[in-house]
Design a protein around this motif. Structure first.
Motif, PDB file in Angstrom:
ATOM      1  N   SER A 128      14.937  47.467   5.985  1.00  0.00           N
ATOM      2  CA  SER A 128      15.020  48.931   5.419  1.00  0.00           C
ATOM      3  C   SER A 128      15.381  49.870   6.577  1.00  0.00           C
ATOM      4  O   SER A 128      16.117  50.854   6.171  1.00  0.00           O
ATOM      5  N   TYR A 158      18.474  52.324   6.500  1.00  0.00           N
ATOM      6  CA  TYR A 158      18.260  53.902   6.639  1.00  0.00           C
ATOM      7  C   TYR A 158      19.114  54.470   8.047  1.00  0.00           C
ATOM      8  O   TYR A 158      19.734  55.518   7.890  1.00  0.00           O
ATOM      9  N   ALA A 205      22.666  54.921   6.809  1.00  0.00           N
ATOM     10  CA  ALA A 205      22.543  56.160   5.949  1.00  0.00           C
ATOM     11  C   ALA A 205      22.563  57.316   6.985  1.00  0.00           C
ATOM     12  O   ALA A 205      23.333  58.433   6.520  1.00  0.00           O
ATOM     13  N   GLN A 209      25.237  60.632   6.948  1.00  0.00           N
ATOM     14  CA  GLN A 209      24.915  61.878   6.870  1.00  0.00           C
ATOM     15  C   GLN A 209      25.076  62.849   8.020  1.00  0.00           C
ATOM     16  O   GLN A 209      25.428  64.079   7.893  1.00  0.00           O
ATOM     17  N   SER A 237      26.319  57.634   1.875  1.00  0.00           N
ATOM     18  CA  SER A 237      24.937  57.615   2.413  1.00  0.00           C
ATOM     19  C   SER A 237      23.850  57.220   1.426  1.00  0.00           C
ATOM     20  O   SER A 237      22.852  56.539   1.534  1.00  0.00           O
ATOM     21  N   LEU A 238      24.148  57.437  -0.094  1.00  0.00           N
ATOM     22  CA  LEU A 238      23.289  57.130  -0.920  1.00  0.00           C
ATOM     23  C   LEU A 238      23.214  55.750  -1.240  1.00  0.00           C
ATOM     24  O   LEU A 238      22.140  55.078  -1.488  1.00  0.00           O
ATOM     25  N   ASN A 276      21.224  54.551   1.513  1.00  0.00           N
ATOM     26  CA  ASN A 276      19.797  54.766   1.314  1.00  0.00           C
ATOM     27  C   ASN A 276      19.231  54.105  -0.027  1.00  0.00           C
ATOM     28  O   ASN A 276      18.089  53.730   0.051  1.00  0.00           O
ATOM     29  N   ARG A 289      18.127  51.016   1.536  1.00  0.00           N
ATOM     30  CA  ARG A 289      16.730  51.201   2.155  1.00  0.00           C
ATOM     31  C   ARG A 289      15.703  51.236   1.224  1.00  0.00           C
ATOM     32  O   ARG A 289      14.636  50.656   1.426  1.00  0.00           O
ATOM     33  N   ALA A 290      16.021  51.788   0.236  1.00  0.00           N
ATOM     34  CA  ALA A 290      14.774  51.850  -0.933  1.00  0.00           C
ATOM     35  C   ALA A 290      14.389  50.409  -1.529  1.00  0.00           C
ATOM     36  O   ALA A 290      13.407  50.388  -1.579  1.00  0.00           O
ATOM     37  N   PHE A 349       9.197  60.858   2.637  1.00  0.00           N
ATOM     38  CA  PHE A 349       9.590  59.399   2.772  1.00  0.00           C
ATOM     39  C   PHE A 349       8.453  58.458   2.916  1.00  0.00           C
ATOM     40  O   PHE A 349       8.154  57.522   2.182  1.00  0.00           O
ATOM     41  N   LEU A 360      15.844  62.991   0.573  1.00  0.00           N
ATOM     42  CA  LEU A 360      17.214  62.830   1.017  1.00  0.00           C
ATOM     43  C   LEU A 360      17.973  64.195   1.336  1.00  0.00           C
ATOM     44  O   LEU A 360      18.656  64.325   2.325  1.00  0.00           O
ATOM     45  N   GLN A 391      19.373  65.288   4.754  1.00  0.00           N
ATOM     46  CA  GLN A 391      20.795  66.067   5.011  1.00  0.00           C
ATOM     47  C   GLN A 391      20.902  67.289   5.792  1.00  0.00           C
ATOM     48  O   GLN A 391      21.697  67.547   6.708  1.00  0.00           O
TER      49      GLN A 391
END
Length: 301
Positions: free
Chosen positions: A18, A22, A25, A29, A58-59, A62, A65-66, A179, A217, A221
């Protein structure tokens, strides 16, 4: 290795994955922040953000990561998983130097060493021997609503701070809180869906987790604008496990191994990690000199 310890180490493995996602990501960003110069806390900037391909890149990272985070908190307590966020900063330091067209400084390497040692010691005293608890429905509402109100207040205040650096620090801290709390909500939502689809949908954490994560998020950013990658990443990295630990200990029945002694060791580790993060995020003389010699980064790259 017992089944319980095996699950904890499996959670740690997913936590490391993760962190890697990130970091990617965060790099995307930061590159996006170079291209969008106006503060995202102002009006009319959200549209330009959503129209840019780097935001969607980046999404994707992410999202990975999630997914890894969900797996991590499913096998290990928050007090174990969240300190691994320090690895994001360690992974991100070389990227930060590359974006600034310079080498990693000696102070940054020392900071990396301090944070790594503190992380190892922190993991040693935070293993609780189980998966930890979950949030009740009432606590989910309390924690979720309180977090959203806090994030909105910080974002409002940050938009009125004239200093780009302090605006970044405030937004990064808020992102770290988001987070950390969203991890607690995700852990609870996973448990609720395990009890049944209807139980999962009806549980407040199922709504709180995505809402708080998306807010995090956008806050992250906005925090990358006007500063190097290391500073907001460091603040977010420190705020994340602190917020998760507060929620885990206060509402989810988690605890530090060794009672008060373990808590004291964790506190010392937190100070050591904070010092390491300071070395990583406060520009040193050699970094500043290298930055003055280096060309300005091309916003198109």
């Amino acid at each position: 290795m017992t089944a319980s310890s095996y699950e904890v180490w499996l959670g740690i493995t997913f936590g490391v994955l993760s962190c890697a996602a990130y970091t990617a990501a965060a790099v995307a960003q930061r590159r996006l922040a170079v291209r969008i110069t106006e503060p995202l806390t102002g009006r009319g900037q959200l549209g330009s953000l959503l129209r840019h391909p780097l935001w969607w890149v980046s999404l994707v990272f992410n999202g990975g990561r999630a997914g890894f985070q969900v797996a991590a908190v499913s096998f290990a307590p928050l007090t174990v998983v969240q300190p691994l966020g320090v690895l994001v900063l360690i992974f991100g330091v070389p990227w930060s130097a590359r974006l600034a067209h310079r080498r990693v400084t000696r102070a940054e390497w020392r900071g990396t060493a301090y944070t790594t040692v503190a992380l190892g010691a922190l993991l040693a005293v935070t293993v609780t021997g189980g998966r930890g608890g979950v949030l009740s429905a009432e606590d989910s509402v309390l924690v979720g609503a309180g977090t959203v109100a806090l994030l909105a207040a910080v974002a409002w205040g940050a938009g009125r701070v004239p200093s780009p650096a302090w605006r970044s620090y405030l937004l990064a801290a808020a992102a770290g809180v988001a987070f950390g709390v969203s991890s607690a909500a995700v852990k609870t939502a996973v448990w609720a869906f395990g009890e049944g689809v209807s139980a999962g949908i009806a549980h407040p954490s199922a709504l709180a987790a995505p809402v708080i994560a998306v807010l995090g998020l956008f806050l992250a950013q906005a925090a990358y604008q006007g500063v190097d990658l290391g500073a907001p990443l460091g603040v977010t990295t420190l705020a994340n496990p602190v917020a998760a630990a507060i929620v885990g200990v206060s509402f989810m029945g988690e605890s530090y191994a060794g009672g008060w002694a373990g808590g004291a060791i964790a506190l010392v580790c937190a100070f050591v990690a904070a010092y390491g993060i300071r070395l990583l995020t406060v520009p040193s003389a050699d970094a500043a000199q290298a930055a003055r010699r280096a060309p300005e980064p091309d916003p198109r790259s």
